[in-house]
Design a protein around this motif. Structure first.
Motif, mmCIF file in Angstrom:
data_model
loop_
_atom_site.group_PDB
_atom_site.id
_atom_site.type_symbol
_atom_site.label_atom_id
_atom_site.label_comp_id
_atom_site.label_asym_id
_atom_site.label_seq_id
_atom_site.Cartn_x
_atom_site.Cartn_y
_atom_site.Cartn_z
ATOM 1 N N CYS A 43 1.148 -1.364 0.209
ATOM 2 C CA CYS A 43 0.189 -0.269 0.220
ATOM 3 C C CYS A 43 0.802 1.528 -0.104
ATOM 4 O O CYS A 43 1.344 1.841 0.821
ATOM 5 N N SER A 45 -0.624 4.192 -0.730
ATOM 6 C CA SER A 45 -2.024 5.095 -0.010
ATOM 7 C C SER A 45 -1.122 6.486 0.953
ATOM 8 O O SER A 45 -0.480 5.234 2.371
ATOM 9 N N HIS A 49 -3.495 1.761 6.854
ATOM 10 C CA HIS A 49 -4.624 1.164 7.562
ATOM 11 C C HIS A 49 -3.777 -0.204 7.926
ATOM 12 O O HIS A 49 -2.895 -1.277 7.786
HETATM 13 ZN ZN LIG Z 1 -3.870 0.892 0.399
#
Ligand SMILES: [Zn+2]
Length: 185
Positions: A43, A45, A49
């Protein structure tokens, strides 16, 4: 709300396009190189998370379509090529495609044209140790490594003007293990 995730015995087959950079495959929207062996999603981004990619509500994961792109979709440019991937691990299903945790190229489609593009595609296939087959045989070649996602398991297409299913498009989520797939390093 999440449906229970059935365990699959085999890898899932998906289809992608790449850019050919010399004899190398790169993702369309990023500089990721797709070389021989297993790719695992990361990830990138800002939305941090917990848990691995792909994550529900994020855009991470390795993308693939359920069906091969139209044969002409890669023909217009000198560097677009199509192929098939085996997917496993965490997989999030959407109406037209999926996002997976792990992927490996299993076959590439030969371009319609002869010449430099075909030679570079053949070099890429050789480096990846995967077959380069005519586009009409891509699906059959890929099915040696896994199975297609049954239509009944794909979330409905909720695009306006099509027959809409009630409720929010909660992506189904399920897991595949690649026990039929020889892992290469
Ligand atoms: Zn992600």
């Amino acid at each position: 709300m999440e449906a229970a995730a059935p365990d699959l015995i085999r890898a899932v087959i998906g289809f992608r396009q790449w850019r050919l950079c010399g004899p190398e495959l790169r993702s369309l929207r990023a500089e990721d190189r797709w070389s021989r062996g297993v790719h695992s999603a990361r990830c990138l981004s800002d939305a941090s998370h917990d848990g691995p990619a792909p994550h529900n509500g994020c855009t991470c994961g390795l993308y693939a379509w359920y069906a091969p792109p139209p044969r002409t979709a890669s023909a217009a440019t000198a560097d677009l090529v199509a192929g098939a991937v085996a997917l496993w691990g965490r997989i999030e299903l959407h109406a037209h495609g999926m996002r997976a945790e792990h992927a490996m190229v299993v076959a590439l489609a030969l371009p319609l044209s002869w010449g430099a593009k075909r030679r570079r595609l053949l070099a890429a296939a050789s480096a990846l140790e995967v077959p380069a087959v005519p586009a009409r045989r891509l699906k059959a070649a890929a099915l040696a490594h896994g199975g297609l996602v049954p239509k009944s398991m794909r979330p409905p297409d909720l695009t306006p003007n099509k027959r809409a299913a009630p409720g929010e498009p909660a992506p189904a989520r399920w897991y595949a293990v690649a026990d039929g797939l020889k892992q290469r390093r």
